[in-house]
Design a protein around this motif. Structure first.
Motif, PDB file in Angstrom:
ATOM      1  N   VAL A 115      42.813  41.295  31.363  1.00 40.91           N
ATOM      2  CA  VAL A 115      41.434  41.058  30.908  1.00 40.91           C
ATOM      3  C   VAL A 115      40.557  42.094  31.598  1.00 40.91           C
ATOM      4  CG1 VAL A 115      39.526  39.396  30.693  1.00 40.91           C
ATOM      5  CG2 VAL A 115      41.896  38.582  30.690  1.00 40.91           C
ATOM      6  N   PRO A 116      40.293  43.234  30.971  1.00 45.31           N
ATOM      7  CA  PRO A 116      39.580  44.323  31.637  1.00 45.31           C
ATOM      8  C   PRO A 116      38.227  43.925  32.217  1.00 45.31           C
ATOM      9  CG  PRO A 116      40.554  45.097  29.590  1.00 45.31           C
ATOM     10  CD  PRO A 116      40.734  43.612  29.608  1.00 45.31           C
ATOM     11  N   ARG A 129      38.430  39.548  39.570  1.00 42.74           N
ATOM     12  CA  ARG A 129      38.977  38.190  39.680  1.00 42.74           C
ATOM     13  C   ARG A 129      40.485  38.157  39.428  1.00 42.74           C
ATOM     14  NH1 ARG A 129      35.278  35.927  35.493  1.00 42.74           N
ATOM     15  NH2 ARG A 129      34.807  38.135  35.239  1.00 42.74           N
ATOM     16  N   LEU A 130      40.963  38.978  38.511  1.00 48.46           N
ATOM     17  CA  LEU A 130      42.410  39.088  38.342  1.00 48.46           C
ATOM     18  C   LEU A 130      43.061  39.538  39.644  1.00 48.46           C
ATOM     19  CD1 LEU A 130      42.543  40.901  34.872  1.00 48.46           C
ATOM     20  CD2 LEU A 130      43.223  38.531  35.319  1.00 48.46           C
ATOM     21  N   ASN A 131      42.455  40.518  40.284  1.00 49.40           N
ATOM     22  CA  ASN A 131      42.976  41.015  41.547  1.00 49.40           C
ATOM     23  C   ASN A 131      42.893  39.942  42.626  1.00 49.40           C
ATOM     24  OD1 ASN A 131      44.152  43.266  42.913  1.00 49.40           O
ATOM     25  ND2 ASN A 131      42.241  43.514  44.039  1.00 49.40           N
ATOM     26  N   THR A 132      41.842  39.117  42.582  1.00 48.75           N
ATOM     27  CA  THR A 132      41.710  38.023  43.536  1.00 48.75           C
ATOM     28  C   THR A 132      42.871  37.047  43.416  1.00 48.75           C
ATOM     29  OG1 THR A 132      39.304  38.107  43.694  1.00 48.75           O
ATOM     30  CG2 THR A 132      40.335  35.982  44.107  1.00 48.75           C
ATOM     31  N   VAL A 133      43.173  36.627  42.199  1.00 50.83           N
ATOM     32  CA  VAL A 133      44.272  35.678  41.996  1.00 50.83           C
ATOM     33  C   VAL A 133      45.587  36.295  42.456  1.00 50.83           C
ATOM     34  CG1 VAL A 133      45.591  34.372  40.287  1.00 50.83           C
ATOM     35  CG2 VAL A 133      43.096  34.518  40.107  1.00 50.83           C
ATOM     36  N   TYR A 134      45.827  37.532  42.041  1.00 51.02           N
ATOM     37  CA  TYR A 134      47.094  38.187  42.401  1.00 51.02           C
ATOM     38  C   TYR A 134      47.211  38.374  43.914  1.00 51.02           C
ATOM     39  CZ  TYR A 134      50.527  41.840  43.133  1.00 51.02           C
ATOM     40  OH  TYR A 134      51.586  42.562  43.611  1.00 51.02           O
ATOM     41  N   LEU A 183      40.299  29.730  38.182  1.00 50.92           N
ATOM     42  CA  LEU A 183      41.238  28.702  37.721  1.00 50.92           C
ATOM     43  C   LEU A 183      41.574  28.902  36.246  1.00 50.92           C
ATOM     44  CD1 LEU A 183      39.648  25.586  39.460  1.00 50.92           C
ATOM     45  CD2 LEU A 183      41.575  26.972  40.246  1.00 50.92           C
ATOM     46  N   THR A 184      40.556  29.286  35.455  1.00 49.40           N
ATOM     47  CA  THR A 184      40.799  29.523  34.032  1.00 49.40           C
ATOM     48  C   THR A 184      41.770  30.675  33.836  1.00 49.40           C
ATOM     49  OG1 THR A 184      38.566  28.751  33.538  1.00 49.40           O
ATOM     50  CG2 THR A 184      39.693  30.005  31.820  1.00 49.40           C
ATOM     51  N   LEU A 185      41.551  31.754  34.576  1.00 48.14           N
ATOM     52  CA  LEU A 185      42.452  32.905  34.482  1.00 48.14           C
ATOM     53  C   LEU A 185      43.869  32.522  34.872  1.00 48.14           C
ATOM     54  CD1 LEU A 185      40.116  35.569  36.089  1.00 48.14           C
ATOM     55  CD2 LEU A 185      41.045  35.718  33.784  1.00 48.14           C
ATOM     56  N   THR A 186      43.996  31.784  35.964  1.00 47.33           N
ATOM     57  CA  THR A 186      45.324  31.396  36.438  1.00 47.33           C
ATOM     58  C   THR A 186      46.027  30.490  35.436  1.00 47.33           C
ATOM     59  OG1 THR A 186      44.515  31.529  38.720  1.00 47.33           O
ATOM     60  CG2 THR A 186      46.582  30.358  38.360  1.00 47.33           C
ATOM     61  N   ARG A 187      45.273  29.561  34.844  1.00 46.88           N
ATOM     62  CA  ARG A 187      45.870  28.602  33.922  1.00 46.88           C
ATOM     63  C   ARG A 187      46.288  29.244  32.610  1.00 46.88           C
ATOM     64  NH1 ARG A 187      41.841  25.671  33.618  1.00 46.88           N
ATOM     65  NH2 ARG A 187      41.043  26.237  31.538  1.00 46.88           N
ATOM     66  N   LEU A 230      39.992  35.674  48.359  1.00 51.14           N
ATOM     67  CA  LEU A 230      39.689  34.501  47.546  1.00 51.14           C
ATOM     68  C   LEU A 230      38.189  34.251  47.419  1.00 51.14           C
ATOM     69  CD1 LEU A 230      40.796  32.051  46.002  1.00 51.14           C
ATOM     70  CD2 LEU A 230      40.886  30.829  48.178  1.00 51.14           C
ATOM     71  N   CYS A 231      37.447  34.449  48.501  1.00 52.70           N
ATOM     72  CA  CYS A 231      36.033  34.054  48.522  1.00 52.70           C
ATOM     73  C   CYS A 231      35.061  35.221  48.340  1.00 52.70           C
ATOM     74  CB  CYS A 231      35.711  33.348  49.842  1.00 52.70           C
ATOM     75  SG  CYS A 231      36.668  31.839  50.114  1.00 52.70           S
ATOM     76  N   VAL A 232      35.462  36.429  48.721  1.00 50.93           N
ATOM     77  CA  VAL A 232      34.530  37.559  48.698  1.00 50.93           C
ATOM     78  C   VAL A 232      34.821  38.521  47.549  1.00 50.93           C
ATOM     79  CG1 VAL A 232      33.600  39.500  50.014  1.00 50.93           C
ATOM     80  CG2 VAL A 232      34.210  37.390  51.197  1.00 50.93           C
ATOM     81  N   VAL A 233      36.082  38.837  47.320  1.00 51.00           N
ATOM     82  CA  VAL A 233      36.426  39.831  46.300  1.00 51.00           C
ATOM     83  C   VAL A 233      35.922  39.456  44.906  1.00 51.00           C
ATOM     84  CG1 VAL A 233      38.365  40.925  45.097  1.00 51.00           C
ATOM     85  CG2 VAL A 233      38.339  40.831  47.599  1.00 51.00           C
ATOM     86  N   PRO A 234      35.937  38.168  44.494  1.00 49.12           N
ATOM     87  CA  PRO A 234      35.380  37.866  43.165  1.00 49.12           C
ATOM     88  C   PRO A 234      33.938  38.307  42.994  1.00 49.12           C
ATOM     89  CG  PRO A 234      36.620  35.983  43.991  1.00 49.12           C
ATOM     90  CD  PRO A 234      36.532  36.975  45.119  1.00 49.12           C
ATOM     91  N   LEU A 235      33.205  38.424  44.093  1.00 49.92           N
ATOM     92  CA  LEU A 235      31.814  38.868  44.013  1.00 49.92           C
ATOM     93  C   LEU A 235      31.706  40.295  43.492  1.00 49.92           C
ATOM     94  CD1 LEU A 235      30.457  37.386  47.362  1.00 49.92           C
ATOM     95  CD2 LEU A 235      29.834  36.658  45.046  1.00 49.92           C
ATOM     96  N   GLY A 236      32.822  41.032  43.474  1.00 44.23           N
ATOM     97  CA  GLY A 236      32.805  42.371  42.907  1.00 44.23           C
ATOM     98  C   GLY A 236      32.498  42.380  41.420  1.00 44.23           C
ATOM     99  N   ASP A 237      32.694  41.232  40.738  1.00 44.75           N
ATOM    100  CA  ASP A 237      32.312  41.110  39.328  1.00 44.75           C
ATOM    101  C   ASP A 237      30.881  40.609  39.167  1.00 44.75           C
ATOM    102  OD1 ASP A 237      34.705  41.994  38.274  1.00 44.75           O
ATOM    103  OD2 ASP A 237      35.575  39.984  38.129  1.00 44.75           O
ATOM    104  N   MET A 238      30.206  40.304  40.306  1.00 45.34           N
ATOM    105  CA  MET A 238      28.888  39.664  40.237  1.00 45.34           C
ATOM    106  C   MET A 238      27.813  40.460  40.975  1.00 45.34           C
ATOM    107  SD  MET A 238      28.092  35.760  41.422  1.00 45.34           S
ATOM    108  CE  MET A 238      26.447  35.074  41.340  1.00 45.34           C
TER     109      MET A 238
END
Length: 403
Positions: free
Chosen positions: A344-345, A350-355, A218-222, A78-86
């Motif tokens: 969303v390629p 972040r998709l992987n983070t949510v899943y 949150l946007t992706l999830t919604r 949740l907190c670290v993996v999204p950084l893979g897009d950044m």
């Protein structure tokens, strides 16, 4: 997907980089890395009874250690993996491996159960490396082969999940449970050197802040019902999977079998047969679509709990149930991830983070519920719980979030 849907998710994303071709050596290195790192989360499961004896704990209390690593892994996702897009992925992966080695060393020398549990949470956070590598593999893979390549990389992760129990069960029986964590720390340092030499750099494409990065989750999830459904289905299935594996060591050491941790670990090797389904599930998803493979996989997992409940007290029934359960759960996981990575390629991390947050939240719930089911209902209680989780996953896959 319409431009209107994509815009709020990708507003802070720079133009994506051109795809690079994956060679077989790199795919296998990613697979090996996934297996060795994710194993950190599962080494403790065949050792729970021995750890409980060291700290004078009941089985239900010792089982919380499995929950601690899964909670940590969920936090890492949740907190670290999204950084893979950044952030640059290679540097992030190397830092996490160094942290994992330190946490394993702390676990090996922990004087109290509380310290061991704390080290396990931190270890789970640092062991989220596979969830950075899987989006990287999906990004680098040609679209026509994405399911196959993700399945191959995932097969390493699945073998690591299951073979880790075999290794730790053997080491625990012959060298003690602390030795397993010492060995694992050495493996992380060796892997750190290998990846520093061979893993390619992967420049990120997200141009916003960390806050906007997390907000986009949150946007992706919604906005993506397929993502919500995959997270729910995956979480329920992993709850069923974790309930079984968390309590298996207690069942095998009970009067029904009277086996030690080495035999409990050996069942991980039997379950690794399920990892063979990962590339096959990926191919099925490429050929017939992930929904077809998902439905079939869930029904396999449900059948496995029927076998375990009716024949689990006989060794042949237990072995057969383990194999079918692992094939069903792992094939469903690949089908889910293939679907998720196609949404969303530009936002695959972040998709992987949510899943995966949904997935391991379910796993943590399954570990706690499995310990309680074992304490109050024995093996029949565990099997009923696993079947209930699996049945709920099937209903969610058919009806949740569909028009």
């Amino acid at each position: 997907m319409s431009e209107l849907l994509i815009r709020p998710v990708t507003a802070a994303i720079a133009p994506p980089l051109p795809s690079r071709r994956l060679d077989n050596a790199l795919v296998w290195l990613m697979s090996l890395t996934c297996g060795l790192v994710v194993a950190n989360i599962y080494y403790n499961q065949p050792l729970l009874a021995a750890i409980g004896r060291t700290f004078h704990l009941r089985d239900s209390s010792a089982s919380l250690l499995a929950t601690a690593t899964q909670v940590g892994y969920t936090l890492g996702i949740l907190c670290v993996v999204p950084l893979g897009d950044m952030l640059e992925r290679k540097r992030l992966i190397l830092l996490m491996l160094l942290g994992a080695a330190a946490c394993l060393g702390l676990a090996a020398w922990a004087p109290t159960f509380g310290m061991l549990a704390g080290a396990s949470v931190l270890l789970g956070i640092c062991s989220a490396v596979p969830q950075l590598l899987l989006p990287m593999a999906a990004h680098l893979a040609p679209e026509a082969d994405r399911g196959r390549i993700v399945g191959r990389v995932m097969s390493g992760l699945l073998i690591g999940i299951l073979a880790s129990r075999t290794l730790s069960g053997y080491v625990g029986a012959h060298l003690g449970w602390r030795a397993m964590f010492e060995i694992a720390a050495g493996l992380m340092l060796a892997l750190l050197g290998l990846l520093a030499w061979r893993l390619p750099q992967d420049r990120p494409n997200f141009a916003g802040s960390y806050g906007s990065l997390l907000k986009s989750l949150l946007t992706l999830t919604r906005t993506l019902p397929d993502l919500r459904r995959a997270a729910l289905v995956g979480g329920l299935l992993f709850a069923a999977f974790s309930a079984f594996w968390t309590t298996l060591t207690f069942f095998l050491e009970s009067p029904a079998y009277r086996y030690g941790s080495d035999v409990a670990g050996f069942f991980g090797l039997i379950g690794a047969v399920g990892a063979l389904a990962a590339p096959l599930a990926g191919k099925a998803s490429d050929a017939r679509g992930p929904d077809y493979a998902l439905g079939l996989s869930i029904l396999l997992a449900l059948a496995a709990y029927g076998v375990l409940g009716l024949g689990g007290t006989h060794l042949l029934g237990l072995v057969l149930g383990v194999i079918v359960l692992d094939v069903g759960v792992q094939a469903a996981h690949i089908s889910n991830q293939t679907k998720v990575f196609s949404l969303v390629p530009e936002a695959r991390s972040r998709l992987n983070t949510v899943y995966m947050t949904g997935y391991f939240t379910g796993g943590s719930l399954g570990s706690v519920a499995g310990g309680l089911a074992w304490t109050h209902g024995g093996w029949p209680g565990v099997c009923l719980l696993g079947a209930a989780f699996t049945g709920a996953a099937y209903l969610a896959s058919r009806f949740y979030g569909r028009d």
